[in-house]
Design a protein around this motif. Structure first.
Motif, mmCIF file in Angstrom:
data_model
loop_
_atom_site.group_PDB
_atom_site.id
_atom_site.type_symbol
_atom_site.label_atom_id
_atom_site.label_comp_id
_atom_site.label_asym_id
_atom_site.label_seq_id
_atom_site.Cartn_x
_atom_site.Cartn_y
_atom_site.Cartn_z
ATOM 1 N N ALA A 1 10.060 0.774 -3.235
ATOM 2 C CA ALA A 1 9.680 0.766 -4.645
ATOM 3 C C ALA A 1 8.648 -0.332 -4.917
ATOM 4 C CB ALA A 1 10.914 0.566 -5.515
ATOM 5 N N ALA A 2 8.836 -1.505 -4.285
ATOM 6 C CA ALA A 2 7.874 -2.595 -4.472
ATOM 7 C C ALA A 2 6.512 -2.221 -3.904
ATOM 8 C CB ALA A 2 8.398 -3.859 -3.803
ATOM 9 N N ALA A 3 6.517 -1.553 -2.752
ATOM 10 C CA ALA A 3 5.262 -1.105 -2.156
ATOM 11 C C ALA A 3 4.563 -0.086 -3.043
ATOM 12 C CB ALA A 3 5.523 -0.521 -0.771
ATOM 13 N N HIS A 4 5.315 0.863 -3.545
ATOM 14 C CA HIS A 4 4.734 1.875 -4.430
ATOM 15 C C HIS A 4 4.198 1.245 -5.715
ATOM 16 C CE1 HIS A 4 7.113 5.390 -2.410
ATOM 17 N NE2 HIS A 4 6.042 5.028 -1.728
ATOM 18 N N HIS A 5 4.867 0.207 -6.183
ATOM 19 C CA HIS A 5 4.388 -0.493 -7.384
ATOM 20 C C HIS A 5 3.018 -1.106 -7.135
ATOM 21 C CE1 HIS A 5 4.723 -2.539 -11.223
ATOM 22 N NE2 HIS A 5 4.400 -3.675 -10.635
ATOM 23 N N GLN A 6 2.749 -1.491 -5.875
ATOM 24 C CA GLN A 6 1.438 -2.021 -5.499
ATOM 25 C C GLN A 6 0.423 -0.917 -5.233
ATOM 26 O OE1 GLN A 6 1.244 -4.978 -2.379
ATOM 27 N NE2 GLN A 6 3.213 -5.882 -2.946
ATOM 28 N N GLY A 7 0.860 0.333 -5.301
ATOM 29 C CA GLY A 7 -0.033 1.446 -5.003
ATOM 30 C C GLY A 7 -0.153 1.758 -3.533
ATOM 31 N N LEU A 8 0.802 1.275 -2.718
ATOM 32 C CA LEU A 8 0.763 1.467 -1.276
ATOM 33 C C LEU A 8 1.508 2.717 -0.845
ATOM 34 C CD1 LEU A 8 1.717 -2.185 -0.304
ATOM 35 C CD2 LEU A 8 -0.557 -1.174 -0.008
ATOM 36 N N LYS A 9 1.049 3.321 0.234
ATOM 37 C CA LYS A 9 1.835 4.291 0.968
ATOM 38 C C LYS A 9 2.727 3.548 1.950
ATOM 39 C CE LYS A 9 -0.030 8.099 -0.698
ATOM 40 N NZ LYS A 9 0.767 9.062 -1.506
ATOM 41 N N VAL A 10 3.887 4.125 2.290
ATOM 42 C CA VAL A 10 4.809 3.496 3.233
ATOM 43 C C VAL A 10 5.064 4.461 4.375
ATOM 44 C CG1 VAL A 10 7.070 2.444 3.563
ATOM 45 C CG2 VAL A 10 5.886 2.188 1.366
ATOM 46 N N PHE A 11 4.663 4.033 5.605
ATOM 47 C CA PHE A 11 4.808 4.857 6.805
ATOM 48 C C PHE A 11 5.579 4.059 7.857
ATOM 49 C CE2 PHE A 11 0.389 6.217 5.330
ATOM 50 C CZ PHE A 11 0.837 7.348 4.657
ATOM 51 N N ALA B 1 -1.833 0.979 2.927
ATOM 52 C CA ALA B 1 -0.490 1.334 3.373
ATOM 53 C C ALA B 1 0.217 0.138 3.987
ATOM 54 C CB ALA B 1 -0.546 2.482 4.382
ATOM 55 N N TRP B 2 1.534 0.236 3.971
ATOM 56 C CA TRP B 2 2.418 -0.696 4.677
ATOM 57 C C TRP B 2 3.132 0.116 5.746
ATOM 58 C CZ3 TRP B 2 8.001 -1.962 3.085
ATOM 59 C CH2 TRP B 2 8.522 -2.986 3.892
ATOM 60 N N ASN B 3 3.016 -0.316 7.011
ATOM 61 C CA ASN B 3 3.635 0.385 8.134
ATOM 62 C C ASN B 3 4.737 -0.496 8.726
ATOM 63 O OD1 ASN B 3 1.542 2.147 7.624
ATOM 64 N ND2 ASN B 3 0.518 1.886 9.582
ATOM 65 N N PRO B 4 5.952 -0.427 8.179
ATOM 66 C CA PRO B 4 7.018 -1.306 8.655
ATOM 67 C C PRO B 4 7.850 -0.678 9.769
ATOM 68 C CG PRO B 4 7.771 -0.147 6.720
ATOM 69 C CD PRO B 4 6.358 0.334 6.989
ATOM 70 N N HIS B 5 8.445 -1.522 10.608
ATOM 71 C CA HIS B 5 9.488 -1.049 11.504
ATOM 72 C C HIS B 5 10.619 -0.526 10.631
ATOM 73 C CE1 HIS B 5 12.421 -1.973 15.039
ATOM 74 N NE2 HIS B 5 11.960 -0.738 15.100
ATOM 75 N N GLY C 1 12.530 6.787 0.116
ATOM 76 C CA GLY C 1 11.331 7.200 -0.602
ATOM 77 C C GLY C 1 10.021 6.996 0.107
ATOM 78 N N VAL C 2 10.036 6.917 1.456
ATOM 79 C CA VAL C 2 8.787 6.700 2.189
ATOM 80 C C VAL C 2 7.853 7.904 2.071
ATOM 81 C CG1 VAL C 2 9.953 5.156 3.792
ATOM 82 C CG2 VAL C 2 9.683 7.576 4.394
ATOM 83 N N ASP C 3 6.605 7.689 2.430
ATOM 84 C CA ASP C 3 5.569 8.710 2.268
ATOM 85 C C ASP C 3 5.244 9.462 3.547
ATOM 86 O OD1 ASP C 3 4.713 8.005 -0.588
ATOM 87 O OD2 ASP C 3 4.592 6.084 0.454
ATOM 88 N N GLY C 4 5.830 9.038 4.644
ATOM 89 C CA GLY C 4 5.605 9.666 5.935
ATOM 90 C C GLY C 4 6.264 8.834 7.004
#
Length: 247
Positions: free
Chosen positions: A206-216, A192-196, A233-236
């Motif tokens: 979209a770039a994160a999802h292309h890497q197979g990452l969740k975005v929280f 996952a990528w957990n950005p501010h 489009g975040v995942d949580g």
């Protein structure tokens, strides 16, 4: 494959249930369970006797009214402090819990994001280092499938990846620390990528999802910010008051 791979949208309790209970306390984690949160986030530091303590700040002034550093007190001394009264008198007597205590209290169905504070990194690797201890606890409890370990410090994450090839890891990012978080995610094989939240854009997600990452993203506490990151489009989301966002 981890529990995060096929999950529904996640409302994650920030520092337990920080909008309603004192952060990073056993009372707060009980309240998060009581209201049915599926996942909580917490912060970990080492005490003077190198125990894993659940607390955010490196100094105890804000939550305990004591001008001492966490690393200068033993586990017993930290647990004897009152880190609940500042929030409300009803929470008086809450001490700083150990990570073991928190996992012991949480139901096995609940997922946990363990954030290792960036300044806890020690260039000298050792079996008593914070990374080795966190990983050892997760393995001992059989909690790998429900634990996400995150940090702003890429050295911590790289060390964890060398220790364990499949442990779910997340890169924390803000404008000053790891704004290029996606590159680090790719390098360490993150989950996952957990950005501010200001870093969240449809393109980045979209770039994160292309890497197979969740975005929280963190910390999402208003309807306006929630609507914005949801549209991206975040995942949580991490929130002090997840239930308010659900309404």
């Amino acid at each position: 494959m981890t529990a995060f791979d096929d999950s529904d949208f996640l409302f994650i309790g920030h520092r337990g249930y920080a909008g309603h209970s004192p952060e990073n306390t056993l009372a707060g984690f009980r309240d998060a369970d009581r209201v049915g949160l599926k996942m909580v986030e917490l912060d970990v530091r080492l005490s003077r006797d190198r125990r894993l303590m659940v607390i955010h700040d490196d100094n105890l002034e804000r939550v305990a009214g004591v001008s001492r550093r966490v690393r200068d007190l033993t586990c017993a001394e930290l647990q004897a402090l009152d880190v609940g009264a500042w929030f409300a008198p009803a929470f008086s007597g809450q001490g700083v819990p150990t990570l073991d205590q928190v996992f012991g209290q949480l139901p096995r169905r609940m997922w946990v994001n363990v954030e290792i504070k960036p300044d806890e990194y020690d260039p000298v690797d050792s079996p008593e280092g914070i990374e080795a201890q966190v990983l050892g606890l997760i393995r001992r409890l059989g909690a790998r499938q429900r634990t996400l370990v995150s940090s702003f410090n890429p050295h911590i994450l790289r060390r964890l990846r060398r220790m364990d090839e499949i442990l779910p890891l997340a890169v924390l990012s803000d404008a000053e620390c790891q704004p290029d978080g996606l590159a680090i995610c790719q390098a360490i094989g993150a989950t996952a990528w957990n950005p501010h939240y200001p870093l969240v854009t449809p393109r980045n997600v979209a770039a994160a999802h292309h890497q197979g990452l969740k975005v929280f993203p963190f910390v999402v506490n208003t309807a306006e910010v929630y609507a914005s990151v949801l549209a991206a489009g975040v995942d949580g989301v991490f929130s002090d008051d997840p239930l308010a966002l659900m309404d």
